[in-house]
Design an enzyme around this catalytic site. Structure first.
Site, PDB file in Angstrom:
ATOM      1  CG  PHE A 128      -1.674   1.439   1.462  1.00 43.26           C
ATOM      2  CD1 PHE A 128      -3.310   0.926   1.187  1.00 43.26           C
ATOM      3  CD2 PHE A 128      -1.390   1.938   1.965  1.00 43.26           C
ATOM      4  CE1 PHE A 128      -4.223   1.974   1.208  1.00 43.26           C
ATOM      5  CE2 PHE A 128      -2.385   3.038   2.688  1.00 43.26           C
ATOM      6  CZ  PHE A 128      -3.273   3.121   1.559  1.00 43.26           C
ATOM      7  CD  GLU A 132       3.828  11.214  -3.057  1.00 47.13           C
ATOM      8  OE1 GLU A 132       4.626  12.302  -2.399  1.00 47.13           O
ATOM      9  OE2 GLU A 132       3.778  10.987  -3.363  1.00 47.13           O
ATOM     10  CD1 TRP A 161       8.219   6.356   5.477  1.00 46.83           C
ATOM     11  CD2 TRP A 161       9.624   5.575   6.247  1.00 46.83           C
ATOM     12  NE1 TRP A 161       9.028   7.965   5.739  1.00 46.83           N
ATOM     13  CE2 TRP A 161       9.911   6.591   6.883  1.00 46.83           C
ATOM     14  CE3 TRP A 161      10.380   4.321   6.895  1.00 46.83           C
ATOM     15  CZ2 TRP A 161      10.954   6.461   7.426  1.00 46.83           C
ATOM     16  CZ3 TRP A 161      11.370   4.372   7.273  1.00 46.83           C
ATOM     17  CH2 TRP A 161      11.556   6.272   7.609  1.00 46.83           C
ATOM     18  N   GLY A 246      -7.593  -0.200   9.111  1.00 42.25           N
ATOM     19  CA  GLY A 246      -6.775  -0.880   9.288  1.00 42.25           C
ATOM     20  C   GLY A 246      -5.652  -0.463  10.415  1.00 42.25           C
ATOM     21  NE  ARG A 247      -6.214   6.120  11.291  1.00 40.70           N
ATOM     22  CZ  ARG A 247      -6.291   7.165  10.195  1.00 40.70           C
ATOM     23  NH1 ARG A 247      -7.901   7.951  10.831  1.00 40.70           N
ATOM     24  NH2 ARG A 247      -5.291   7.953   9.443  1.00 40.70           N
ATOM     25  NE  ARG A 272      17.365 -11.003  39.168  1.00 36.92           N
ATOM     26  CZ  ARG A 272      18.713 -11.789  38.594  1.00 36.92           C
ATOM     27  NH1 ARG A 272      18.837 -13.036  37.899  1.00 36.92           N
ATOM     28  NH2 ARG A 272      19.608 -11.077  38.872  1.00 36.92           N
ATOM     29  N   GLY A 344      18.091  -6.230  34.699  1.00 34.72           N
ATOM     30  CA  GLY A 344      19.486  -5.535  33.552  1.00 34.72           C
ATOM     31  C   GLY A 344      19.676  -6.231  32.229  1.00 34.72           C
ATOM     32  CD  GLU A 367      -2.705   0.747   8.914  1.00 36.81           C
ATOM     33  OE1 GLU A 367      -2.542  -0.487   8.702  1.00 36.81           O
ATOM     34  OE2 GLU A 367      -4.262   1.418   8.868  1.00 36.81           O
ATOM     35  N   GLY A 368      -1.226   6.382  10.749  1.00 39.83           N
ATOM     36  CA  GLY A 368      -1.902   7.340  11.160  1.00 39.83           C
ATOM     37  C   GLY A 368      -1.432   7.500  12.489  1.00 39.83           C
TER      38      GLY A 368
HETATM   39  C1  LIG Z   1       8.096   1.238   9.953  1.00 37.69           C
HETATM   40  C2  LIG Z   1       7.056   2.090   8.814  1.00 37.69           C
HETATM   41  C3  LIG Z   1       6.733   1.390   7.958  1.00 37.69           C
HETATM   42  C4  LIG Z   1       4.939   2.438   7.467  1.00 37.69           C
HETATM   43  N1  LIG Z   1       4.815   1.527   6.072  1.00 37.69           N
HETATM   44  C5  LIG Z   1       3.556   2.148   5.623  1.00 37.69           C
HETATM   45  C6  LIG Z   1       3.410   1.878   4.108  1.00 37.69           C
HETATM   46  O1  LIG Z   1       3.322   0.337   4.253  1.00 37.69           O
HETATM   47  N2  LIG Z   1       2.610   2.918   3.195  1.00 37.69           N
HETATM   48  C7  LIG Z   1       2.476   4.200   3.905  1.00 37.69           C
HETATM   49  O2  LIG Z   1       1.785   4.417   2.881  1.00 37.69           O
HETATM   50  N3  LIG Z   1       3.102   4.485   4.615  1.00 37.69           N
HETATM   51  C8  LIG Z   1       3.107   3.215   5.393  1.00 37.69           C
HETATM   52  N4  LIG Z   1       4.383   3.780   6.124  1.00 37.69           N
HETATM   53  C9  LIG Z   1       4.260   5.327   6.438  1.00 37.69           C
HETATM   54  C10 LIG Z   1       3.783   6.327   7.876  1.00 37.69           C
HETATM   55  O3  LIG Z   1       2.325   6.283   7.682  1.00 37.69           O
HETATM   56  C11 LIG Z   1       4.139   7.173   8.013  1.00 37.69           C
HETATM   57  O4  LIG Z   1       5.291   7.346   8.828  1.00 37.69           O
HETATM   58  C12 LIG Z   1       3.309   8.327   9.643  1.00 37.69           C
HETATM   59  O5  LIG Z   1       2.108   8.557   8.851  1.00 37.69           O
HETATM   60  C13 LIG Z   1       4.291  10.048   9.347  1.00 37.69           C
HETATM   61  O6  LIG Z   1       4.486   9.989   8.546  1.00 37.69           O
HETATM   62  P1  LIG Z   1       5.411  10.922   8.466  1.00 37.69           P
HETATM   63  O7  LIG Z   1       6.392  10.513   8.331  1.00 37.69           O
HETATM   64  O8  LIG Z   1       6.089  11.680   7.003  1.00 37.69           O
HETATM   65  O9  LIG Z   1       6.002  11.910   9.655  1.00 37.69           O
HETATM   66  P2  LIG Z   1       4.705  13.507   9.725  1.00 37.69           P
HETATM   67  O10 LIG Z   1       3.628  13.507   8.962  1.00 37.69           O
HETATM   68  O11 LIG Z   1       5.917  14.756   8.965  1.00 37.69           O
HETATM   69  O12 LIG Z   1       5.005  13.767  11.176  1.00 37.69           O
HETATM   70  C14 LIG Z   1       6.354  14.683  11.715  1.00 37.69           C
HETATM   71  C15 LIG Z   1       5.492  14.599  13.495  1.00 37.69           C
HETATM   72  O13 LIG Z   1       4.299  15.738  13.861  1.00 37.69           O
HETATM   73  C16 LIG Z   1       3.118  15.337  13.759  1.00 37.69           C
HETATM   74  N5  LIG Z   1       2.315  15.795  13.438  1.00 37.69           N
HETATM   75  C17 LIG Z   1       1.856  15.619  12.199  1.00 37.69           C
HETATM   76  N6  LIG Z   1       1.204  16.653  11.470  1.00 37.69           N
HETATM   77  C18 LIG Z   1       0.489  16.437  12.456  1.00 37.69           C
HETATM   78  C19 LIG Z   1      -1.000  18.109  13.076  1.00 37.69           C
HETATM   79  N7  LIG Z   1      -1.755  18.699  12.333  1.00 37.69           N
HETATM   80  N8  LIG Z   1      -0.499  18.115  14.343  1.00 37.69           N
HETATM   81  C20 LIG Z   1      -0.641  17.240  15.158  1.00 37.69           C
HETATM   82  N9  LIG Z   1       0.659  17.239  14.833  1.00 37.69           N
HETATM   83  C21 LIG Z   1       0.993  16.794  14.119  1.00 37.69           C
HETATM   84  C22 LIG Z   1       2.729  13.351  13.464  1.00 37.69           C
HETATM   85  O14 LIG Z   1       2.508  13.361  15.164  1.00 37.69           O
HETATM   86  C23 LIG Z   1       4.466  13.082  13.801  1.00 37.69           C
HETATM   87  O15 LIG Z   1       4.974  13.117  15.018  1.00 37.69           O
HETATM   88  C24 LIG Z   1       5.617   3.559   7.230  1.00 37.69           C
HETATM   89  C25 LIG Z   1       6.359   3.819   8.296  1.00 37.69           C
HETATM   90  C26 LIG Z   1       7.381   3.249   8.803  1.00 37.69           C
HETATM   91  C27 LIG Z   1       8.055   3.888   9.530  1.00 37.69           C
END
Ligand SMILES: Cc1cc2nc3c(=O)[nH]c(=O)nc-3n(C[C@H](O)[C@H](O)[C@H](O)COP(=O)(O)OP(=O)(O)OC[C@H]3O[C@@H](n4cnc5c(N)ncnc54)[C@H](O)[C@@H]3O)c2cc1C
Length: 385
Positions: A128, A132, A161, A246-247, A272, A344, A367-368
Site C-alpha cells: 500500500f 512520500e 516507507w 486498518g487502524r 527471578r 538488566g 497508519e496515522g
Molecule cells: C516501519 C514503517 C512502515 C510504514 N509502512 C507504510 C506503508 O506500507 N505504506 C505507506 O503509505 N506508509 C507507510 N509508512 C509511513 C507512515 O504511515 C508515516 O510515517 C506516518 O503517516 C507519519 O508520516 P511522516 O513520517 O511523514 O511524519 P510527519 O507527517 O512528517 O509527522 C511528523 C510529526 O508531526 C506530527 N504531526 C503531523 N501533522 C500534525 C498535526 N496536524 N497536528 C499535530 N501533529 C502533527 C506527527 O504526528 C509526527 O509526530 C510506514 C512508516 C514506517 C516507519
C-alpha cells in the site's frame, strides 16, 4: 479472565480464523522471530502459506477466494500473529488492506487478474503506497503524478516507507492525476517489475526489521488504463476509508506485542529471586501486573468495539482511532514495564522483551500517528466531520 467474558460472544467462524492464525504463528513464525529480527530477512516463504490459508485477504468473502471473516475475526487473527512476529503482522496488515480495496473497488476484470491469484497465494504480499518522502500525515499533499497519455497512465515521483515494497506481487499506488488537494488523487495498481518502477534500498529500522520497508521510485512508469482502481479523483477517499479499518488492525497488532510481553514479564518475575523472594511476590510487581492487565483488557475492549461497529456498518472513524491511540500507547507502556521487571537482562538482545520493546515503538507512528488519531477523535467530538 477469559477473553470471551470480557468482549462478548465470538462466533465459530471468528474463533476458527484466530485458531488458524495462532497455530501458524506458533509453528512457523515464533520459532524464527528472533532470527528474522537479527537478519532482517523478509518472511517470503511464509507469505505463500499465509496466502493459501486465506490470511492475506481475511476480509475478502469466500466467494471471491478470501478468508471470509469480518473485522472481529481479523482483529483476533492479527493479535495472534503479532504475538509471535510483529514483522509478519505488519506485512499482513498492509496486504489485507490492499486485498479489501481490490475487492471493494475492483472491476470483475481487475479481480480476475489480481485478486484471484493473490488469494490463492500466487502473488505473495501486496503493498500500500501512500506516504512520500515529503509527506506522511498530510497525505493529501502527495506529489507523485499520474498523467494520462492516450490509453495509458504515466507515473512519476517517489513513495517512502512502503511495507513489503521490495517483495510484493503488486502495489496500490496513490498519485496525483488531477488538480491540487484530495480530489486530485487517484489509485493505481502497479505490478512488481513494471518498467519505470525501481525499488530503493531497505530501510535499516529500529524494529519490525523483517517487514521489507523500502522507497519506490517512479520514472515514466507506464500503466495500461485498466490499472486505475476505482474512479479517477477518488483515490484519497479510498485511502482514508481503508485506513480507518486498518487502524483497528494496528491496535490488535500492538495488543499482540503487549500480550507477549506480559507473558514474558510474568514468567520472569515468578522465576527471578531478589532479597530472598520471587520478584512477583513484591507488592510493587503485583501492582504493575494488575495495571498492565487492566490496560490490556481496556485495549481489547476498545478494539473489539471498533471492530464490531465496522462489522455492523456503523460510523466508526473515531472509535477506530480511539482503539489505535489507546492500544498502541498502552502497549508501549506495558512493554516498558515488563522490560523493567527483567532488570538488566531486559536490556540484552538475548531476551525477547528487548525486541518487543523496539517492535512496539512504530505502532504509534504508522497508519496515522497518535497525534493524527487525536485529531480524528477531537473532530468527531466537536462535530466537525
Ligand atoms: C516501519 C514503517 C512502515 C510504514 N509502512 C507504510 C506503508 O506500507 N505504506 C505507506 O503509505 N506508509 C507507510 N509508512 C509511513 C507512515 O504511515 C508515516 O510515517 C506516518 O503517516 C507519519 O508520516 P511522516 O513520517 O511523514 O511524519 P510527519 O507527517 O512528517 O509527522 C511528523 C510529526 O508531526 C506530527 N504531526 C503531523 N501533522 C500534525 C498535526 N496536524 N497536528 C499535530 N501533529 C502533527 C506527527 O504526528 C509526527 O509526530 C510506514 C512508516 C514506517 C516507519
Amino acid at each position: 479472565m477469559t477473553l470471551e467474558r470480557s468482549i462478548g460472544p465470538i462466533t465459530e467462524e471468528q474463533a476458527a480464523v484466530a485458531t488458524v492464525a495462532r497455530q501458524f504463528a506458533a509453528a512457523r513464525l515464533a520459532p524464527r522471530a528472533a532470527e528474522r529480527d537479527r537478519t532482517g530477512a523478509y518472511p517470503l516463504e511464509e507469505m505463500g502459506a499465509l496466502g493459501e490459508l486465506g490470511l492475506l485477504a481475511m476480509k475478502v468473502p469466500d466467494s471471491e477466494g478470501g478468508g471470509g471473516t469480518d473485522n472481529v475475526g481479523y482483529v483476533l487473527a492479527m493479535e495472534a500473529i503479532a504475538e509471535a512476529c510483529a514483522s509478519t503482522a505488519v506485512i499482513l496488515a498492509s496486504s489485507n488492506l490492499v486485498a479489501k480495496l481490490l475487492c471493494d473497488y475492483g472491476t470483475p476484470a481487475q479481480k480476475a487478474k489480481w485478486l484471484r491469484p493473490y488469494t490463492q497465494g500466487r502473488l505473495g504480499a501486496a503493498a500500500f503506497a501512500l506516504s512520500e518522502p515529503g509527506c506522511g500525515s498530510d497525505a493529501a499533499a502527495l506529489t507523485t503524478t499520474a498523467k494520462k497519455d492516450g490509453d495509458s497512465w504515466i507515473l512519476d515521483g517517489a513513495k517512502m516507507w512502503i511495507t513489503s515494497g521490495a517483495h510484493a506481487g503488486f502495489h496500490l499506488v496513490f498519485a496525483r492525476s488531477d488538480g491540487p488537494g484530495p480530489g486530485g488523487i487517484s489509485c493505481f495498481i502497479v505490478d512488481r517489475g513494471t518498467p519505470g518502477l525501481t525499488i530503493g534500498k531497505e530501510e535499516d529500522k529500529m524494529g519490525q526489521r523483517a517487514s521489507g520497508t523500502v522507497a519506490l521510485h517512479f520514472d515514466g512508469c507506464r500503466l495500461p488504463a485498466d490499472h486505475l482502481l476505482g474512479e479517477r479523483g477518488h483515490g484519497y477517499a479510498v485511502a482514508l476509508g481503508a485506513l480507518g479499518a486498518g487502524r483497528v488492525g494496528i491496535a490488535a497488532l500492538s495488543i499482540g506485542l503487549a500480550e507477549a510481553a506480559f507473558g514474558y514479564g510474568l514468567a520472569y518475575a515468578r522465576e527471578r529471586k531478589a532479597f530472598g523472594k520471587a520478584v512477583v511476590d513484591f507488592q510493587n510487581t503485583q501492582f504493575v501486573l494488575a495495571d498492565c492487565r487492566t490496560e490490556l483488557d481496556a485495549a481489547w475492549l476498545l478494539s473489539l468495539r471498533a471492530a464490531r461497529l465496522l462489522d455492523t456498518g456503523d460510523k466508526a472513524a473515531a472509535e477506530s482511532s480511539m482503539a489505535k491511540l489507546f492500544a498502541t500507547e498502552a502497549s508501549s507502556r506495558i512493554i516498558d514495564k515488563m522490560l523493567q521487571l527483567h532488570g538488566g537482562y531486559g536490556y540484552s538482545r538475548d531476551y525477547a522483551i528487548e525486541r518487543l520493546y523496539r517492535d512496539s515503538r512504530v505502532t504509534r507512528i504508522y497508519e496515522g500517528s497518535s497525534e493524527i488519531q487525536r485529531i480524528v477523535i477531537a473532530r468527531d467530538l466537536l462535530g466537525k466531520r
